[in-house]
Scaffold this motif. Sequence first.
Motif, PDB file in Angstrom:
ATOM      1  N   GLU A   1      -8.446  56.325 -37.149  1.00  0.00           N
ATOM      2  CA  GLU A   1      -8.133  56.742 -35.784  1.00  0.00           C
ATOM      3  C   GLU A   1      -9.289  57.562 -35.223  1.00  0.00           C
ATOM      4  N   THR A   2     -10.322  56.861 -34.820  1.00  0.00           N
ATOM      5  CA  THR A   2     -11.527  57.509 -34.301  1.00  0.00           C
ATOM      6  C   THR A   2     -11.411  57.870 -32.826  1.00  0.00           C
ATOM      7  N   GLY A   3     -10.430  57.252 -32.132  1.00  0.00           N
ATOM      8  CA  GLY A   3     -10.436  57.255 -30.676  1.00  0.00           C
ATOM      9  C   GLY A   3     -11.412  56.209 -30.170  1.00  0.00           C
ATOM     10  N   VAL A   4     -11.192  55.743 -28.946  1.00  0.00           N
ATOM     11  CA  VAL A   4     -12.085  54.766 -28.321  1.00  0.00           C
ATOM     12  C   VAL A   4     -12.470  55.290 -26.947  1.00  0.00           C
TER      13      VAL A   4
ATOM     14  N   LEU B   1     -10.870  58.258 -22.791  1.00  0.00           N
ATOM     15  CA  LEU B   1     -10.783  58.258 -24.245  1.00  0.00           C
ATOM     16  C   LEU B   1      -9.365  57.904 -24.659  1.00  0.00           C
ATOM     17  N   GLU B   2      -9.210  56.755 -25.319  1.00  0.00           N
ATOM     18  CA  GLU B   2      -7.931  56.405 -25.936  1.00  0.00           C
ATOM     19  C   GLU B   2      -7.852  57.173 -27.256  1.00  0.00           C
ATOM     20  N   ARG B   3      -7.010  58.160 -27.305  1.00  0.00           N
ATOM     21  CA  ARG B   3      -7.028  59.076 -28.445  1.00  0.00           C
ATOM     22  C   ARG B   3      -6.550  58.444 -29.742  1.00  0.00           C
TER      23      ARG B   3
ATOM     24  N   PHE C   1     -17.126  53.666 -29.270  1.00  0.00           N
ATOM     25  CA  PHE C   1     -17.587  53.737 -27.879  1.00  0.00           C
ATOM     26  C   PHE C   1     -17.881  52.358 -27.321  1.00  0.00           C
ATOM     27  N   LEU C   2     -17.717  52.246 -25.985  1.00  0.00           N
ATOM     28  CA  LEU C   2     -18.044  51.013 -25.267  1.00  0.00           C
ATOM     29  C   LEU C   2     -18.732  51.387 -23.969  1.00  0.00           C
ATOM     30  N   PHE C   3     -19.971  50.942 -23.801  1.00  0.00           N
ATOM     31  CA  PHE C   3     -20.708  51.108 -22.549  1.00  0.00           C
ATOM     32  C   PHE C   3     -20.460  49.862 -21.708  1.00  0.00           C
TER      33      PHE C   3
ATOM     34  N   GLY D   1     -19.912  50.187 -30.157  1.00  0.00           N
ATOM     35  CA  GLY D   1     -20.297  50.679 -31.464  1.00  0.00           C
ATOM     36  C   GLY D   1     -19.253  51.602 -32.047  1.00  0.00           C
ATOM     37  N   MET D   2     -19.506  52.024 -33.262  1.00  0.00           N
ATOM     38  CA  MET D   2     -18.565  52.840 -34.012  1.00  0.00           C
ATOM     39  C   MET D   2     -19.300  53.977 -34.691  1.00  0.00           C
TER      40      MET D   2
END
Length: 382
Positions: free
Chosen positions: A87-90, A140-142, A244-246, A253-254
């Motif tokens: 659960e890194t968040g996105v 941020l999707e937690r 993350f997504l740009f 990436g992760m």
Amino acid sequence: MNKTYDVAVIGAGVFGAWTALQLARRGKSVVLLEAYGPGHSRSSSGDESRIIRMGYGKDEIYTRWSQRSLTQWKELFAASGLPLFHETGVLWLSGKDETRLNETRETLKRCGVAFENFDLAALQQRFPQIGLEGVRAGILERTSGVLMARRAVAATVTEAVRLGVTYKHALAEAPRRKGAACSVKLQGGEEIPAGQFVFACGAWLAKIFPEVAGPRLFVTRQEVFYFGLPAGDSRFAAPQLPTFLFQGDESYGMPDIESRGLKIALDAHGIAVDPDAQSRVVSEESAQKMREYVGKRFPALKGAPIAETRVCQYENTSNGDFLIDRHPEMETVWLAGGGSGHGFKHGPAFGEYVTRQILGEGAAEPRFSLATKETVQHRAVY
């Protein structure tokens, strides 16, 4: 005489594995056929990790499928005792055009997904390790994060076998006779009889059914990079850095997971390739471009070494919607694929949907039909 199964599933990637598992949960006798092994290195389900996110702009169907799938992934991992979800968040990062970000916000609200909003100042304060040139806002999707892909597929197959699915490591040929197929032939000549056949072969679907799927699936080369991190530096691991997504860059990436380094890749479609013949070595030109990009987006990693690389493929439909439909000339044969670079996370919901269609439960989703798949790409689902 060979046993006749209710369903034969051909392909043990994430779609095929979960289809077999969901059918077994409904009490069906299933054989799962796989030519190379679950989550093998040439498959679209291979490599170490995949993002599971809820955000899909206004495409609520995929948000709800992601929600349902994450629940089932967690249940599978809890039952197996395997820590295969992080659960890194996105973190979504948007430039001047916030249309898609705003659509995502509204869909997440409707679906009850928790998220945080960020303007540029808040992003700079919270994530100082990210180069935010051109970025204006983020969400941020937690509770989203990362699935450990290769092992997650293997865990799904293991659970399917536990529930009675027969797994065979074998190459199956496509039925050639029009009408109702009653068996598939394996490379060694063995016949596998079944009532229904689900071909979930990823990038090979276009090769197995060249006339039907070939013109409607676009197999592209996708290069993935892992960058080594500075010793003792925790800024590039969760929770300091989420997945993350740009959006403007079409990159994702992760953070550092299992000490593999920063994973990063472009989501833009690469060149057309053959999954059997393409080189699995990244080009030096691509590597140099990614070094420059990482230096821009993560300034502290300028000059960081490339620790690992992967080359996989997307099997894209014309717009990115999945392909789940009967073969137009073989009434017992189903085509199940078109992951289009975003499909892995949806394995559980995908398998549920295929199972319901086979059992005649519920209306078919028009977006997944063969009839909606064109022979020219107009990407709409990201």
